[in-house]
Design an enzyme around this catalytic site. Structure first.
Site, mmCIF file in Angstrom:
data_model
loop_
_atom_site.group_PDB
_atom_site.id
_atom_site.type_symbol
_atom_site.label_atom_id
_atom_site.label_comp_id
_atom_site.label_asym_id
_atom_site.label_seq_id
_atom_site.Cartn_x
_atom_site.Cartn_y
_atom_site.Cartn_z
ATOM 1 N N ASN A 247 36.901 -35.778 9.300
ATOM 2 C CA ASN A 247 35.567 -35.205 9.137
ATOM 3 C C ASN A 247 35.256 -34.212 10.253
ATOM 4 O OD1 ASN A 247 32.850 -35.126 7.936
ATOM 5 N ND2 ASN A 247 32.217 -36.154 9.810
ATOM 6 N N ASP B 223 0.868 -1.171 0.000
ATOM 7 C CA ASP B 223 0.000 0.000 0.000
ATOM 8 C C ASP B 223 0.910 1.228 0.000
ATOM 9 O OD1 ASP B 223 -2.162 1.642 0.119
ATOM 10 O OD2 ASP B 223 -2.801 1.074 2.128
#
Length: 847
Positions: free
Chosen positions: A689, A329
């Protein structure tokens, strides 16, 4: 409808109060505290979360992890206790790291959500207090007003001009009037329950007090709890990330099976081969991806909170990063929202005390949520000749709705009763058959007068002034209700004229959004002349204008065809706003919607990103994904940039994981065939890892190049796959070179080979982040200090490990000094090769 639910509106109010052991003054705070333990939070979609310790243990349900722990336990039974202890320690540490990071992020985001939680007005200890709606319990007495979301299934105690939108439960297109009192014996279903209000519905106008009877899953909305408790549909980003994870997982499983078969075929120890294969599978799966995603988005949410944006739904951050169309708006975003009543005039332009009086009485008596225009009327000083408006008393009201675009008040002054109507000038003029001069003389509204009044309105609109039409008519003294059918044969009194100056920064912000690839479209109830004048004042081009009337005559397909040509949608109602949003989405746009009113809820729900403000109506705030603490488009621009940063940082992890994991898979497959022993011990694979994962946990904090946020960031799995297929084999090339160097230059046996590849693999995996994190040349993009410290620090740890007692536990041995010279050359050459491949890759495949 839940069994026995009709007792809510059928039973006498006195019986309900007695059953709930409460009074119209409400509960005491102590009693409410006891009841919240019995009834639980007032949240129809609440899902009971498991205790934290159970959620932590659930992370060990990964079948790969379970199989690895079982295999290591068998190894311990065979005498290798050290390996078992090391495996358990590494897995546990990895899980703790993941859990702590994700839990901290979720806690921070939940605190932000609660900061914009919807409150309810509740009577506690005989006083009116404001409490979060999830703290309500049966027996509470609540107070409702226009714009409120009804927090629980409740029986009305008192009501005044109460109209409720309950389409969620009944499908009724118009607000339903609610009246306190006893229901008739024929009242059936939610639509017939005129003396009750239900959770999830919203108050359009009026006021009420009500007794809370059912909360949470006990409400009518609770019947939908299962569907509400489910996660919302996944966004394109979430789907893309999930598909990436599944792709890597499938490739890893196939590669691991291949390695396992080869090792067994070469008659290597079965248990050690199984442990190696499982460790490899754990190492190659992107198990950090959910944590990286959550932490990145949570950090962005915290950063956005500092920038006046509170995030209610984390996924909305990457949605706004992908947004390419913003619908809004104009009031408060393109204008200052400091609306002033400039004048009240008759239809021909003369100042009219009658127009002011009727506008004032209508605004003062209106029970709906006061609009900025109403507030401007009520604070304006009355012009000369206006009699005391306080002499007028309200009899009844036909509340405002977005189809009629007007509100009618039946008011009385002495013996005179008058219906006073205020609303969109076109609608008010259409309903009028007479007009009132500034002197108070009524005249017939013939074609000439209608043309003159329309010209007055057009001139005001062309100057950028907003107008409300004012009209009235007398009614008989026994007329006691205001209904929409009374809105005929009106006498047009004139216009209330307002000025809402343009916001100086709005034009610059819209141009900045356009430069960033976000088109702004304005959806307003104002007429096209006012909207065009505003765009001209801001120095913005208008591609095209479409009115609600024009839109109503277009099919959905025709609307889609017109969308690229239209900037301003004027005189549109809520359903038409919704049509525009859905049509834009069908065109493939990622759409944001900024709104703050009761009428904005459907569009906020439908948009990919619903944006509201902290002082919006409850129903708008409940529907929104992001809440702005400052009503300004520049805040949205900051959110767009932050959303794109979040997407880019997640993409860094994905690119890193895809290239390094795919490269490691190829290397492991080749090593299984070429080597007479395992290329790494299982515990070395897990340690590798873990160290690599530690280096990746700081990626959410990394800086992002300015040009990377200059356009919408959408997920592209094809690009990820191409990146993996190009850069994964590059890392395998250097793994093979390391194999050759270890055998030919250093005459490596099993332990030296495993140690050398462990160090080389970690160094290349970690340090390549500096090349992959940016499209710029490596040295022209500065990483965050945390990323720099983590990458260099953990690489140093990897280099030093073989010389420590800890390294010996993992089977690592000291490396010859010349190996580090080789390593420096290999890592440098690898980064140069990645840099050389990066430019043509992005030139060909885009970003």
């Amino acid at each position: 409808m839940p069994a026995g639910h009709d007792r809510l509106w059928r039973a006498p109010l006195a019986d309900l109060l007695a059953e709930l052991k409460t009074t119209q003054a409400g509960l005491t705070a102590d009693e409410a505290a006891l009841r919240i333990r019995s009834y639980g939070p007032n949240d129809a979609a609440a899902v009971q979360r498991a205790p934290r310790w159970l959620r932590f243990l659930s992370r060990f349900k990964n079948p790969l992890v379970i199989m690895l722990l079982v295999a290591s336990a068998l190894s311990a039974a065979a005498g290798d206790v050290a390996s078992f202890v090391i495996v358990v320690a590494i897995v546990a540490f990895s899980m703790i790291l993941d859990f702590v990071q994700e839990n901290r992020a979720e806690t921070a985001v939940e605190a932000l959500r609660r900061s914009v939680a919807i409150d309810a007005a509740v009577r506690r200890d005989g006083k009116k207090v404001s409490l979060p709606v999830d703290r309500l319990v049966p027996g509470d007495v609540i107070e409702l007003g226009a714009g409120d979301l009804v927090p629980a299934d409740s029986r009305l105690i008192e009501s005044r001009d109460l109209f409720v939108n309950q389409a969620l439960l009944t499908g009724e297109p118009y607000p339903a009037e609610k009246l306190a009192g006893e229901s008739g014996p024929d009242a059936a279903g939610f639509a017939g329950a005129i003396n009750a209000v239900f959770a999830g519905t919203s108050v359009i106008s009026g006021t009420a007090s009500a007794l809370v009877v059912r909360t949470g899953h006990g409400t009518a909305l609770g019947a939908l709890a299962i569907s509400l408790a489910l996660k919302p549909p996944a966004t394109a980003f979430e789907i893309g990330v999930r598909r990436f994870g599944m792709l890597i997982l499938r490739i890893a499983v196939l590669m691991v099976l291949f390695v396992l078969v080869v090792n067994i075929a070469f008659q290597r120890p079965v248990l050690e081969s199984v442990m190696f294969a499982l460790a490899l599978a754990v190492g190659l799966t992107p198990e950090l991806l959910p944590m990286i995603l959550t932490v990145t988005l949570a950090r962005s949410a915290i950063e956005l909170a500092r920038r006046k944006v509170v995030v209610k739904r984390l996924a909305a951050i990457h949605d706004i990063g992908a947004m390419d169309t913003l619908c809004t708006d104009k009031t408060g975003t393109l204008t200052e929202a400091r609306i002033d009543l400039v004048k009240c005039i008759d239809g021909l332009g003369a100042e009219s005390p009658h127009a002011f009086l009727y506008a004032f009485v209508n605004s003062r008596c209106e029970s709906g949520m006061k609009s900025p225009l109403d507030e401007a009327i009520l604070k304006a000083p009355p012009p000369a000749g206006v009699i005391d408006a306080a002499q007028w008393h309200k009899i009844d009201e036909a509340p405002f709705d977005f189809e009629r675009r007007r509100v009618s008040i039946l008011a009385e002054n002495g013996g005179e009763r008058r219906l006073i109507v205020k609303g969109a000038p076109e609608e008010i003029l259409r309903l009028s058959s007479r007009y009132l001069t500034a002197a108070g003389e009524e005249r017939a509204l013939d074609d000439a007068a209608r043309t003159a009044i329309t010209a007055t309105f057009g001139g005001l609109s062309a100057e950028g002034q907003r107008c409300l039409g004012i009209a009235s008519r007398t009614v008989p003294a026994d007329h006691v209700s205001a209904v929409t059918t009374d809105e005929t044969d009106l006498a047009f009194a004139g216009f209330a004229v307002f000025l809402d100056p343009p916001k100086a920064s709005a034009g610059e912000t819209i141009r900045a959004l356009a430069a960033a690839g976000v088109e702004v479209k304005v959806l307003t109830g104002d007429n096209e002349h006012v909207a065009r004048h505003l765009f001209t004042a801001l120095g913005l081009p208008v591609l095209g204008t479409m009115t609600g009337e024009q839109l109503a005559h277009l099919s959905d397909e025709a609307l889609i065809g017109q969308l690229p040509k239209v900037t301003l949608f004027c005189r549109v109602n809520p359903q038409q706003k919704l049509r525009v949003i859905l049509a834009l989405k069908r065109l493939g746009h990622v759409v944001g919607y900024l709104g703050d009113g009761i009428n904005d809820a459907p569009a906020l729900h439908a948009a990919d990103v619903g944006i509201s403000v902290d002082d919006a109506a409850d129903v708008a705030r409940a529907a929104a994904d992001l809440i702005l603490l400052e009503h300004d488009l520049s805040v949205v621009l900051r959110a767009v940039v932050q959303g794109r940063r979040a997407v880019r940082n997640v993409a860094k992890y994905v690119f890193m994981g895809s290239s390094s994991n795919f490269g490691n898979m190829l290397s492991m497959a080749l090593a299984a065939v070429l080597l007479p022993f395992l290329p790494m011990l299982p515990v070395q694979v897990l340690l590798n890892n873990l160290i690599y994962d530690l280096s990746q946990t700081v990626l959410p904090f990394d800086t992002v190049d300015e040009e990377a946020t200059s356009k919408p960031a959408r997920w592209d799995n094809h690009l990820v796959a191409r990146f993996m297929l190009v850069f994964g084999p590059l890392s395998s090339v250097f793994d093979l070179l390391t194999f050759y160097a270890l055998f030919k230059l250093f005459a490596a046996g099993q332990s030296l080979f495993q140690t050398g590849w462990f160090v080389e693999s970690l160094a290349t995996q970690i340090l390549v982040v500096f090349a992959i994190r940016t499209r710029r040349p490596l040295l022209k993009s500065r990483p965050h200090s945390l990323l720099l410290a983590a990458a260099l620090g953990l690489t140093a740890v990897a280099l030093a490990l073989p010389f420590t007692p800890v390294g010996a536990w993992f089977g690592l041995i000291p490396l010859p000094p010349l190996f580090f010279l080789y390593l420096a050359v290999a890592v440098g050459a690898y980064l140069v090769l990645v840099e050389a491949a990066k430019r043509p890759f992005y030139r060909r495949f885009g970003d």
